[in-house]
Design a protein around this motif. Structure first.
Motif, PDB file in Angstrom:
ATOM      1  N   UNK A 464       0.904  -1.111   0.018  1.00  0.00           N
ATOM      2  CA  UNK A 464       0.026  -0.169   0.017  1.00  0.00           C
ATOM      3  C   UNK A 464       0.992   1.008   0.088  1.00  0.00           C
ATOM      4  N   UNK A 465       2.107   1.271   0.552  1.00  0.00           N
ATOM      5  CA  UNK A 465       2.960   2.309   0.544  1.00  0.00           C
ATOM      6  C   UNK A 465       3.433   2.635  -0.884  1.00  0.00           C
ATOM      7  N   UNK A 466       3.400   1.567  -1.865  1.00  0.00           N
ATOM      8  CA  UNK A 466       3.705   1.963  -3.062  1.00  0.00           C
ATOM      9  C   UNK A 466       2.607   2.496  -3.925  1.00  0.00           C
ATOM     10  N   UNK A 467       1.185   1.954  -3.670  1.00  0.00           N
ATOM     11  CA  UNK A 467       0.338   2.643  -4.261  1.00  0.00           C
ATOM     12  C   UNK A 467      -0.327   3.999  -3.870  1.00  0.00           C
ATOM     13  N   UNK A 468      -0.319   4.129  -2.283  1.00  0.00           N
ATOM     14  CA  UNK A 468      -0.994   5.123  -1.821  1.00  0.00           C
ATOM     15  C   UNK A 468      -0.097   6.131  -1.105  1.00  0.00           C
ATOM     16  N   UNK A 469       0.984   6.298  -1.495  1.00  0.00           N
ATOM     17  CA  UNK A 469       2.001   7.240  -0.867  1.00  0.00           C
ATOM     18  C   UNK A 469       3.165   7.460  -2.127  1.00  0.00           C
ATOM     19  N   UNK A 470       3.930   8.463  -1.723  1.00  0.00           N
ATOM     20  CA  UNK A 470       4.973   8.928  -2.371  1.00  0.00           C
ATOM     21  C   UNK A 470       6.051   8.280  -1.833  1.00  0.00           C
ATOM     22  N   UNK A 471       6.389   6.903  -1.915  1.00  0.00           N
ATOM     23  CA  UNK A 471       7.411   6.475  -1.119  1.00  0.00           C
ATOM     24  C   UNK A 471       8.659   6.821  -1.455  1.00  0.00           C
ATOM     25  N   UNK A 472       9.380   7.001  -2.692  1.00  0.00           N
ATOM     26  CA  UNK A 472      10.499   7.786  -2.669  1.00  0.00           C
ATOM     27  C   UNK A 472      10.772   9.192  -1.932  1.00  0.00           C
ATOM     28  N   UNK A 473       9.637   9.904  -1.870  1.00  0.00           N
ATOM     29  CA  UNK A 473       9.705  10.954  -1.018  1.00  0.00           C
ATOM     30  C   UNK A 473       9.868  10.884   0.317  1.00  0.00           C
ATOM     31  N   UNK A 474       9.235   9.884   0.877  1.00  0.00           N
ATOM     32  CA  UNK A 474       9.017   9.616   2.269  1.00  0.00           C
ATOM     33  C   UNK A 474      10.410   9.072   2.557  1.00  0.00           C
ATOM     34  N   UNK A 475      10.788   8.143   1.758  1.00  0.00           N
ATOM     35  CA  UNK A 475      12.157   7.642   2.116  1.00  0.00           C
ATOM     36  C   UNK A 475      13.508   8.612   2.227  1.00  0.00           C
ATOM     37  N   UNK A 476      13.324   9.556   1.108  1.00  0.00           N
ATOM     38  CA  UNK A 476      14.442  10.747   1.012  1.00  0.00           C
ATOM     39  C   UNK A 476      14.119  11.557   2.180  1.00  0.00           C
ATOM     40  N   UNK A 477      13.000  11.996   2.746  1.00  0.00           N
ATOM     41  CA  UNK A 477      12.755  12.985   3.594  1.00  0.00           C
ATOM     42  C   UNK A 477      13.488  12.355   4.995  1.00  0.00           C
ATOM     43  N   UNK A 478      13.161  10.948   5.280  1.00  0.00           N
ATOM     44  CA  UNK A 478      13.865  10.217   6.507  1.00  0.00           C
ATOM     45  C   UNK A 478      15.021  10.149   6.423  1.00  0.00           C
ATOM     46  N   UNK A 479      15.758   9.984   5.142  1.00  0.00           N
ATOM     47  CA  UNK A 479      17.136   9.869   5.059  1.00  0.00           C
ATOM     48  C   UNK A 479      17.916  11.272   5.377  1.00  0.00           C
TER      49      UNK A 479
END
Length: 633
Positions: A464-479
């Motif tokens: 669901x994180x792939x389909x319902x969110x901007x996963x690359x953005x979430x990962x980038x912000x966390x890093x």
């Protein structure tokens, strides 16, 4: 005055005292009279000229007005006879005084039929159609409710012999006369009926839709006799989404039409069938003894749908799950009966699909408990009540911990420790997993930033994180927030992530990997086509599910499978991690097979951040004895 009389008067005026006529004086009188008459004559001539001019102007005005009136009448007739609506005017005696061409065309009248003075009765007799009784009733009601003064409006409707529908809107004037406009509303009526039909039917299958089905269920429950049972079946095709993903939506629609026809044939005309949406259907069975008859129908539908479907040269096999609720035993209200059937369907799918489940009170209790858990989970997300535990990844070559897998934990203030197996599926179902996943990424990266730079952190990612969110953005912000190198982050996905929407997921995985983030396939070997996915995406690691580890020390076949997978990973250039290692024998065997990493309780159970940090300070394995014994449980 006559000329003779005037002359004698002048002669009398010219007589002298001696009685003789003064010819000179007489001449002066005659000349004066002549001059006077000449002036009056000139005035008359001037007046006559003026009148002549005015007469000519008046004639011009009359001619111009007459021409204008003729043109106005011609224009009026053009407008009247080119109106898109029919027009008729009747006097107080209900005799026709005016009508246009469209009026004649709509009702099929000839020019001779509509001569002025024709009565309404004569025209109705010649009308090629009949007045609709329902429209007349509405007209009377409207007339009764309207004012008796001028402006009262009545509507009448006619069904013509050729199938057209003509509507007349009649305005009654104060003197009893009326003006009416007439329109062909056939297409409007068909469009309205079509809209009504579409509002209550599914356009793909032609079956009643959810709205119409509720109306039918309402009526059935309202008319139910005291000893009558009503069965409601909620059907759902198992894993139908994968057909749309692999064959396309158009092919999926064709198969849904075939499914509807098979269910319709099984249900028969005595049962009510509806499509509730997507791959969901419902059947309402009345006037039958239950649960025997509905069970027989469910068996028949399952057999029908188990036969292969064909689309072009492809064969498709389907199965169906069903939930059943029965009135009055389970409910006597529409909403409850529908809810109970849906609840039974959920249990049928959870129990492995391909069969039916009848609603029970225990299901309702579980549902209430689930709703309570959902409310608590929402509060936990809002208040960030979770914590992360870390289970080490152990490098068999270097004999040391090389990373940790972040595992979420929830300690409820009342429930105590809630298993991730209970709340993660619920979070996925109700849409909370995106927020939870985003929190896990941030916390795991922050914690990993406090460890040595050669220690990586593994985080599980939901489909669901792939389909319902901007996963690359979430990962980038966390890093970025943790100032953590992307090479230290490892995202673990299961095969189901790829199965959900391969075309959408693959570009995201490539984008993440290009940034230096490692991608791992979790639970390898438990899916349907893991090998095909390994060839379609260059994973950095495969994690072998713990189910393959249990018997490797005693079972030759299990040992051989494990060896083959390790060799496969090595051949593909992918690191191999074996999960669920719990004994020294398992660890020793995997070390001999040149496995890269292990994870399991033999090394350590998942531990809070503080314990994980202390494990990193311990010395590497010496003389075959692991120093992590106190962390195993």
């Amino acid at each position: 005055m006559k000329a003779e009389t005037l002359f004698w008067q002048q002669c009398t005026q010219a007589v002298d005292e001696d009685g003789s006529i003064d010819a000179e004086h007489l001449m002066e009188l005659v000349i004066a009279t002549y001059r006077s008459q000449e002036s009056e004559y000139d005035e008359i001539e001037r007046s006559a000229g003026t009148l002549l001019i005015e007469n000519r102007e008046l004639q011009k005005t009359i001619s111009s007005t007459t021409q204008a009136l003729a043109e106005q009448r011609k224009l009026f007739e053009i407008v009247l006879n080119n109106l898109p609506l029919g027009l008729s005017v009747f006097d107080a005696d209900q005799r026709l005084t005016l009508s246009n061409l469209r009026f004649r065309q709509l009702f099929g009248f000839s020019d001779g039929d509509v001569t002025p003075g024709t009565t309404i009765a004569d025209l109705m007799h010649k009308t090629r159609g009949t007045e609709q009784a329902g429209a007349r009733t509405r007209s009377r009601k409207e007339g009764q409710g309207a004012s008796s003064k001028a402006g009262r409006i009545r509507r009448r409707e006619w069904l013509m012999d050729d199938g057209r529908i003509i509507q007349s809107v009649v305005t009654i004037l104060a003197d009893g006369s009326n003006i009416a406009i007439h329109a062909d509303i056939t297409e409007d009526r068909k469009a309205a009926e079509r809209i009504t039909y579409l509002a209550h039917h599914d356009p793909l299958t032609g079956l009643p839709n959810r709205i119409r089905f509720r109306e039918q269920l309402d009526a059935a429950l309202a008319e139910r006799k005291e000893d009558e049972q009503i069965a409601l079946v909620h059907l759902n095709l198992d894993r139908f989404k994968s057909i749309n993903n692999t064959m396309g939506v158009s092919a999926g629609d064709k198969i849904l039409q075939q499914v509807a026809e098979r269910i319709r044939a099984s249900a028969g005309s005595e049962n009510i069938l509806a499509r509730l949406g997507s791959d969901e259907f419902a059947i309402l069975q009345t006037h039958r003894q239950q649960p025997w008859n509905i069970t027989a129908l469910a068996d028949q539908i399952r057999r029908e749908l188990s036969e292969p479907f064909f689309r072009s040269d492809k064969q498709v096999e389907l199965s169906v799950s069903m939930g059943i609720s029965i009135a009055p035993d389970d409910a006597v209200e529409t909403d409850k009966l529908l809810r109970n059937a849906a609840m039974a369907l959920s249990h049928a799918k959870a129990d492995g699909r391909r069969h039916e489940r009848f609603f029970t009170v225990e299901m309702d209790e579980k549902m209430q408990a689930r709703h309570a858990l959902e409310a608590d989970l929402r509060a936990a997300v809002h208040n960030e009540e979770f914590e992360l535990h870390y289970q080490p990844l152990y490098d068999l070559t270097q004999h040391r911990i090389c990373g940790f897998e972040a595992l979420i934990r929830w300690n409820h203030p009342v429930r105590g420790r809630v298993s991730p197996m209970d709340f993660i599926p619920l979070a996925e179902e109700v849409g909370l997993v995106v927020d939870i996943g985003r929190w896990v990424l941030r916390r795991a990266c922050n914690d990993a930033a406090q460890w040595p730079e050669d220690i990586k952190i593994a985080v599980n990612v939901s489909a669901i994180q792939f389909s319902s969110s901007d996963l690359p953005k979430d990962v980038g912000e966390a890093l970025a927030a943790a100032e953590l190198s992307p090479s230290r982050l490892e995202l673990e996905i299961t095969e189901s992530v790829l199965m959900e929407n391969r075309d959408e997921v693959m570009p995201i995985l490539h984008a993440l990997r290009e940034r230096g983030i490692r991608i791992s396939m979790d639970d390898f070997g438990t899916g349907y086509s893991s090998l095909s996915y390994l060839s379609s995406f260059p994973f950095d690691k495969i994690k072998i599910d713990k189910s393959f580890v249990n018997d490797i020390a005693e079972n030759r076949e299990a040992h051989a499978i494990m060896r083959a997978i390790i060799l496969l990973g090595d051949a593909l250039g992918m690191r191999v991690t074996v999960e669920g290692v719990e004994t020294a024998e398992q660890m020793a065997l995997l070390e001999r097979e040149a496995c890269d990493e292990i994870q399991g309780y033999y090394i350590s159970a998942p531990k809070p951040f503080g314990d994980a940090t202390r494990m990193l300070s311990m010395p590497p394995k010496a003389n075959g004895i692991t120093p992590f014994a106190k962390f195993r449980r």
